[in-house]
Design an enzyme around this catalytic site. Structure first.
Site, PDB file in Angstrom:
ATOM      1  N   GLY A 215      33.420  57.097  59.674  1.00  0.00           N
ATOM      2  CA  GLY A 215      33.397  55.871  58.895  1.00  0.00           C
ATOM      3  C   GLY A 215      32.463  54.836  59.499  1.00  0.00           C
ATOM      4  CB  SER A 216      32.581  51.161  59.381  1.00  0.00           C
ATOM      5  OG  SER A 216      32.548  51.065  57.971  1.00  0.00           O
ATOM      6  CB  THR A 217      33.172  53.932  64.417  1.00  0.00           C
ATOM      7  OG1 THR A 217      33.293  55.282  63.949  1.00  0.00           O
ATOM      8  CG2 THR A 217      34.507  53.233  64.314  1.00  0.00           C
ATOM      9  CE  LYS A 219      29.273  50.582  57.730  1.00  0.00           C
ATOM     10  NZ  LYS A 219      30.164  49.623  57.054  1.00  0.00           N
TER      11      LYS A 219
END
Length: 495
Positions: A215-217, A219
């Site tokens: 997920g957004s980790t 990024k």
């Protein structure tokens, strides 16, 4: 008469030669086959005829050996078995060994030639040395904080020391007590069936053997790739990113949880985890640069061992632009172990360097004399040092003013990144809550710990699950345990 004696002597000599030939065949040619035969129990009896060496955490043995006074004399025992099971594995008289018990079995069982100055003598005398000990890199406080933080929830925690790659915590829940598999009676068989039939898979080491969409980790990786490639030069300049964002070549639109993502700067987008900005950044950076950066962090590496094997974390290199957009926000085919995401965070904390993680500090003989110790670890440069400095700034903003305030620790500098990863058919599964972070106590020269937490089945309504609300508090307690008495109680914050 002499002739008959001579014939008898010749016959006896032939019999003696035949005996010698057969003895040679048995002892040399077929010795391995006889030794491996299940009918020959001498090796098994010898293996369990002496205490097994121990696995140590913080100078304390977390394993032992109990004398059963039976034919297979010594059974393995475990102290705080469920706490350390993702590290020790089990040593069973029926089902063999796993994890450290398997990777270090020659030393622990006393068969490692390094334990004896005259290994050939052991072969001739059919003897074995006393088992040696394995000293781990674990921080007992961090391990307990991770296990307590996860509690009854399904998930995993990995923590590493950025400067060295030492693994400080490795926890997976639900867990199990390896002692129930140690012996050879009916209870062991029942325990084996129960554990393997459990839908929650307590014997699965989720920290290193399970991969998740990060997920957004992820990024963190995308931002590092964009900065290194020169796609972004100014952290505060608008990124020309529409919200919603239409995936290239499709009519599918991507949206955000926040309303402030249209044309946001990288700083704002990272702070508020804007999907649209990072999807477009991944496409602008290109699959070659994205893949190169991801692989520098450790993705697509099939050879990671700590010393037992670690599942491969993957970044798909054969994607179109729409798939690349999704991959860049930690979805599509992007998968990572918690240990891999701890390494990502450690690279940011460690000036862009990725150090190979390891779990064994040293091994010793029974008398404490050294057998082996961890040497210099291979180092990769995942990003330019200046990029790492800017990423630390972005991760600090997340904890101080953004979506990760529940990780803040008074008396320490903390950087982090939240993540809520979708999964299941049409994303119908309960989202995974992620948090990756690093921490540095005031007065320390460099960050001392990097952590990754994933919680699979957060006990909250789907709409209220977030990395900050569920995973960040666990990471905070692990970081506090490593940093020690120089830090205080944390404050609450946004979910």
């Amino acid at each position: 008469m002499t002739r008959h004696v001579r014939r008898a002597a010749v016959f006896c000599a032939l019999l003696l030669v035949a005996l010698l030939v057969n003895a040679t065949r048995v002892q040399v040619v077929e010795s391995r086959a006889y030794g491996e035969s299940t009918a020959d129990r001498r090796g098994v009896i010898a293996r369990y005829g002496q205490p097994r060496g121990d696995i140590l955490v913080g100078g304390r043995s977390v394993t032992g050996s109990a004398d059963t006074h039976e034919q297979l004399r010594y059974e393995r025992t475990y102290t705080d078995g469920p706490l350390y099971a993702p590290v020790t594995g089990f040593a069973s008289q029926v089902y063999g060994t796993t994890l450290l018990e398997h990777a270090q079995d020659p030393l622990l069982s006393g068969t490692d030639p390094m334990l004896s100055p005259f290994p050939l003598w052991n072969d001739l005398a059919r003897s074995r040395n006393a088992g040696g000990d394995v000293v781990t890199t674990l921080d007992e406080g961090a391990q307990r904080a991770a296990y307590s933080g996860l509690g009854a929830r399904k998930g995993a925690v990995a923590a590493v020391e950025p400067a060295t790659g030492r693994i400080l915590a490795l926890v997976s829940t639900p867990s199990y007590d390896p002692a129930v598999l140690s012996g050879n009676g009916p209870a062991v068989e029942r325990a084996w069936g129960r554990l393997n039939g459990d839908r929650e898979k307590p014997m699965l080491n989720r920290a290193v053997r399970q991969t998740y969409p990060p997920g957004s980790t992820f990024k963190v990786v995308t931002a590092a790739a964009a900065l290194d490639a020169g796609v972004i030069g100014d952290l505060d300049a608008p990124t020309d990113s529409p919200a919603p964002y239409t995936l290239p070549g499709t009519r599918t639109t991507l949206t955000n949880a926040s309303d402030s993502c249209a044309d946001a700067s990288l700083r704002e987008a990272f702070e508020w985890s804007c999907n649209t900005v990072f999807a477009k950044l991944g496409v602008d950076t290109g699959v070659a640069s994205m893949a190169a950066t991801a692989e520098a962090f450790g993705f697509n590496d099939t050879g990671v061992r700590i010393p037992f094997s670690v599942a491969e974390s993957t970044f798909d290199t054969s994607v179109d632009r729409a798939q690349l957009a999704l991959s860049s926000i930690g979805q599509y085919n992007t998968r990572a172990t918690p240990l891999q995401m701890a390494m990502v965070s450690a690279a940011v904390a460690g000036n862009g360097q990725v150090r190979t993680p390891y779990l064994v500090e040293r091994t010793t003989a029974e008398d404490g004399s050294p057998v082996d110790r961890a040497g210099p670890r291979p180092v990769r440069q995942a990003m330019h040092p200046v990029t790492a400095m800017r990423m630390r700034e972005l991760m600090r903003n997340v904890v101080e003013d953004g979506t990760g305030t529940n990780a803040a620790i008074p008396g320490a500098v903390v950087g982090g990144k939240t993540g809520t990863a979708q999964h299941g058919v049409d994303n119908t599964g309960t989202p995974y809550a992620w948090f990756v972070s690093w921490a540095q106590a005031e007065g320390d020269f460099e960050p001392k710990v990097a952590v990754a937490v994933v919680v699979e089945d957060a006990a909250a309504d789907r709409g209220h699950i977030s990395g900050n609300g569920v995973a960040a508090p666990i990471a905070r307690e692990v970081m506090k345990a490593v940093l020690g008495t120089g830090v205080g109680k944390s404050r609450g914050g946004r979910r």
